[in-house]
Design a protein around this motif. Structure first.
Motif, PDB file in Angstrom:
ATOM      1  N   SER A 152       1.073  -1.200  -0.056  1.00 26.78           N
ATOM      2  CA  SER A 152       0.065  -0.076  -0.070  1.00 26.78           C
ATOM      3  C   SER A 152       0.840   1.356   0.130  1.00 26.78           C
ATOM      4  O   SER A 152       2.050   1.067   0.209  1.00 26.78           O
ATOM      5  CB  SER A 152      -0.845   0.069   1.284  1.00 26.78           C
ATOM      6  OG  SER A 152      -0.010   0.225   2.379  1.00 26.78           O
ATOM      7  N   GLY A 153       0.358   2.337  -0.358  1.00 33.06           N
ATOM      8  CA  GLY A 153       1.056   3.556  -0.348  1.00 33.06           C
ATOM      9  C   GLY A 153       1.860   3.810   0.967  1.00 33.06           C
ATOM     10  O   GLY A 153       2.949   4.486   1.194  1.00 33.06           O
ATOM     11  N   GLY A 154       0.998   3.591   2.138  1.00 30.13           N
ATOM     12  CA  GLY A 154       1.636   4.078   3.589  1.00 30.13           C
ATOM     13  C   GLY A 154       2.683   3.038   3.788  1.00 30.13           C
ATOM     14  O   GLY A 154       3.729   3.541   4.287  1.00 30.13           O
ATOM     15  N   GLN A 155       2.629   1.737   3.230  1.00 26.59           N
ATOM     16  CA  GLN A 155       3.838   0.802   3.289  1.00 26.59           C
ATOM     17  C   GLN A 155       5.048   1.158   2.799  1.00 26.59           C
ATOM     18  O   GLN A 155       6.120   1.137   2.999  1.00 26.59           O
ATOM     19  CB  GLN A 155       3.441  -0.552   3.004  1.00 26.59           C
ATOM     20  CG  GLN A 155       2.155  -1.185   4.002  1.00 26.59           C
ATOM     21  CD  GLN A 155       1.676  -2.547   3.559  1.00 26.59           C
ATOM     22  OE1 GLN A 155       1.560  -2.820   2.384  1.00 26.59           O
ATOM     23  NE2 GLN A 155       1.555  -3.352   4.353  1.00 26.59           N
ATOM     24  N   GLN A 156       4.683   1.592   1.223  1.00 28.96           N
ATOM     25  CA  GLN A 156       5.784   2.054   0.368  1.00 28.96           C
ATOM     26  C   GLN A 156       6.596   3.285   1.165  1.00 28.96           C
ATOM     27  O   GLN A 156       7.696   3.087   1.089  1.00 28.96           O
ATOM     28  CB  GLN A 156       5.174   2.496  -0.974  1.00 28.96           C
ATOM     29  CG  GLN A 156       4.596   1.356  -1.837  1.00 28.96           C
ATOM     30  CD  GLN A 156       4.294   1.721  -3.200  1.00 28.96           C
ATOM     31  OE1 GLN A 156       4.890   2.451  -3.838  1.00 28.96           O
ATOM     32  NE2 GLN A 156       3.268   1.279  -3.628  1.00 28.96           N
ATOM     33  N   GLN A 157       5.868   4.227   1.837  1.00 30.38           N
ATOM     34  CA  GLN A 157       6.501   5.338   2.055  1.00 30.38           C
ATOM     35  C   GLN A 157       7.138   5.041   3.548  1.00 30.38           C
ATOM     36  O   GLN A 157       8.431   5.306   3.807  1.00 30.38           O
ATOM     37  CB  GLN A 157       5.391   6.393   2.592  1.00 30.38           C
ATOM     38  CG  GLN A 157       5.850   7.831   3.101  1.00 30.38           C
ATOM     39  CD  GLN A 157       6.784   8.472   1.931  1.00 30.38           C
ATOM     40  OE1 GLN A 157       7.625   7.774   1.253  1.00 30.38           O
ATOM     41  NE2 GLN A 157       6.327   9.611   1.315  1.00 30.38           N
TER      42      GLN A 157
END
Lengths: 258, 222
Positions: A152-157
């Motif tokens: 997810s985006g949060g995980q990627q960040q």
């Protein structure tokens, strides 16, 4: 009194005739967390890119931990640092981007070990061990084998934060780290950042998250038209700003929230 | 269909013409590919002073008719004291043309990789060459392959222009045989068959490469 770890001195940066940074000076103490707020196009992001010399300033100086960025002290006085040495110097400053910019063709683990191996000369096992520790710190233990697109985006960040930390930087720059995220994913990234701040990391955070600025920052800097308009502790700057421009900006933000 | 007796006398020439066409194609692609990649990389990631002269050079070659370029190398250069065998002259002209076009295809693929990738690599302190080799090119190559293979096919077909500067390639041998026998369709048909076979192989490689990329991308993104 201790010396600032980041010292921006009268920095100016133009893009053509546009003044992105207009004589900006800012000192950041070791362990300090500075939130930088302001409208888009006000120069906040440019300031971060100037600090690590992704965009070298036209005028002025940036000092990181007592060393002048982009300049080598030679026997015959200062000279411009070679691209190679500049990159080495830059690796002491971690940067997290709005759009993560993870390397999509690498696994999460490879994202984390590429630079420590290539720049710091770490062996693969040593780099891997460090990377796994960092993944655990950002709450992604055991996800080293995944590709960025699987997260997810949060995980990627959070991976991007770990990737920057893998270089053991002296300072971390965050360029709107939650602006590209779905609202429900913002919290997990901010939690990692708060923990990092509590751990004593020096951080400059360009953000629109006023709650984060209020809770995690030691100081808030308000930017407008390439200049620092006002700076102060969050409670003061966010609750009772003295400059009309700061007041107007914060009021616009409040209205948007409602 | 005329009897084999009509074709037979010219068959060895057609075969040797085909072999010349294969060699011309091979050398043209082998030389044009690295030149094109170097131009594309220099224009997209190199210093600013290199970009403008390369842009002018590429466009000068790209916007000229291929035949003019070939004539210039073969007939024009001897005026400056540079005398080349037909095969060498044709190769140089075709490499120049091919590399110019190809570099544009590759530049498109390189430009399609988000700029942030190089920013992120720079922020991590990765040396520029490392960033290009490990971050930029692996992401650009999959985007390059379809236009590259199409360009390769166009370049193989373009080798027939070499017949205009006295290279005894497949086209030259087929037209010669036609004009002697007054049986153009049979020899042009044979030449066409050879070109089809040669380019068919390239088209097949393209299909396989694209399938391979689709599969590997699926595992990467799964």
């Amino acid at each position: 009194m201790t010396a600032p770890i980041v010292s921006v001195k009268s920095v100016t940066r133009r893009y053509g005739s546009f003044m992105a940074l207009d004589d900006v000076s800012l000192d950041v103490m070791p362990g300090e967390v500075v939130a930088i707020i302001g409208a888009s196009g006000s120069g906040k992001s440019t300031l971060l890119r100037t600090i690590n010399h992704l965009d070298p300033p036209d005028e002025g100086q940036v000092w990181i931990d007592g060393r002048l960025m982009g300049v080598a002290e030679g026997a015959r006085g200062p000279r411009r640092l070679s691209e190679r040495d500049l990159r080495r110097q830059r690796s002491e400053v971690g940067m997290v981007f709005q759009h993560f910019h993870l390397f999509p063709h690498f696994t999460v683990l490879q994202n984390l070990i590429e630079a420590p191996m290539a720049v710091r000369g770490l062996s693969r096992p040593a780099a891997t061990e460090r990377a796994e520790g960092l993944l655990a710190e950002v709450g992604l233990e055991g996800r080293g084998g995944a590709f960025p697109a699987e997260l997810s985006g949060g995980q990627q960040q959070r991976v991007a934060i770990a990737r920057a930390l893998a270089m053991q930087p002296k300072v971390m720059l965050f360029d709107e780290p939650t602006s590209a995220l779905d609202p429900e994913l913002v919290g997990e990234v901010l939690r990692v950042m708060k923990r990092l701040a509590e751990g004593g990391m020096t951080m400059l955070v360009v953000t629109h998250e006023m709650d984060f600025a209020e809770e995690a920052a030691d100081r808030v800097v308000f930017f407008d038209k390439g200049r620092i308009v006002e700076t102060g502790p969050p409670a003061q700057l966010l609750r009772s700003p003295s400059e009309p421009r700061t007041q107007a900006f914060l009021q616009r933000l409040l209205r948007k929230d409602r | 269909m005329p009897a084999w007796s009509v074709i037979a006398p010219y068959w060895p020439n057609l075969l040797s013409g085909f072999w010349i066409t294969v060699q011309l194609s091979f050398w043209t692609l082998l030389l044009a590919t690295p030149i094109a990649l170097a131009i594309a990389l220099a224009r997209e990631t190199g210093p600013r002073w290199a970009a403008l002269p390369l842009a002018i050079l590429v466009n000068a070659v790209r916007l000229l008719p291929a035949l003019i370029v070939l004539y210039f190398v073969f007939y024009g250069m001897p005026q400056f004291g540079i005398r080349l065998k037909p095969f060498a002259a044709a190769s140089i002209g075709l490499v120049a043309m091919g590399a110019a076009y190809m570099s544009e295809d590759m530049r498109g693929a390189i430009a399609a990789v988000p700029k942030g990738q190089l920013s992120a690599a720079a922020a991590l302190g990765l040396p520029r060459t490392h960033a290009i080799r490990r971050i930029l090119l692996p992401q650009a190559l999959p985007l390059m392959i379809p236009p590259y293979m199409t360009r390769a096919i166009i370049m193989v077909k373009g080798t027939s222009l070499a017949s205009m500067v006295s290279v005894a390639d497949l086209t030259a041998e087929a037209t010669r045989a036609s004009s002697i026998t007054y049986q153009p369709y049979v020899f042009l048909l044979i030449a066409g068959g050879f070109y089809l076979a040669l380019n068919g192989i390239l088209a097949l490689i393209q299909a396989l490469a694209e399938r391979h990329l689709r599969l590997s991308r699926r595992t990467a993104a799964a």
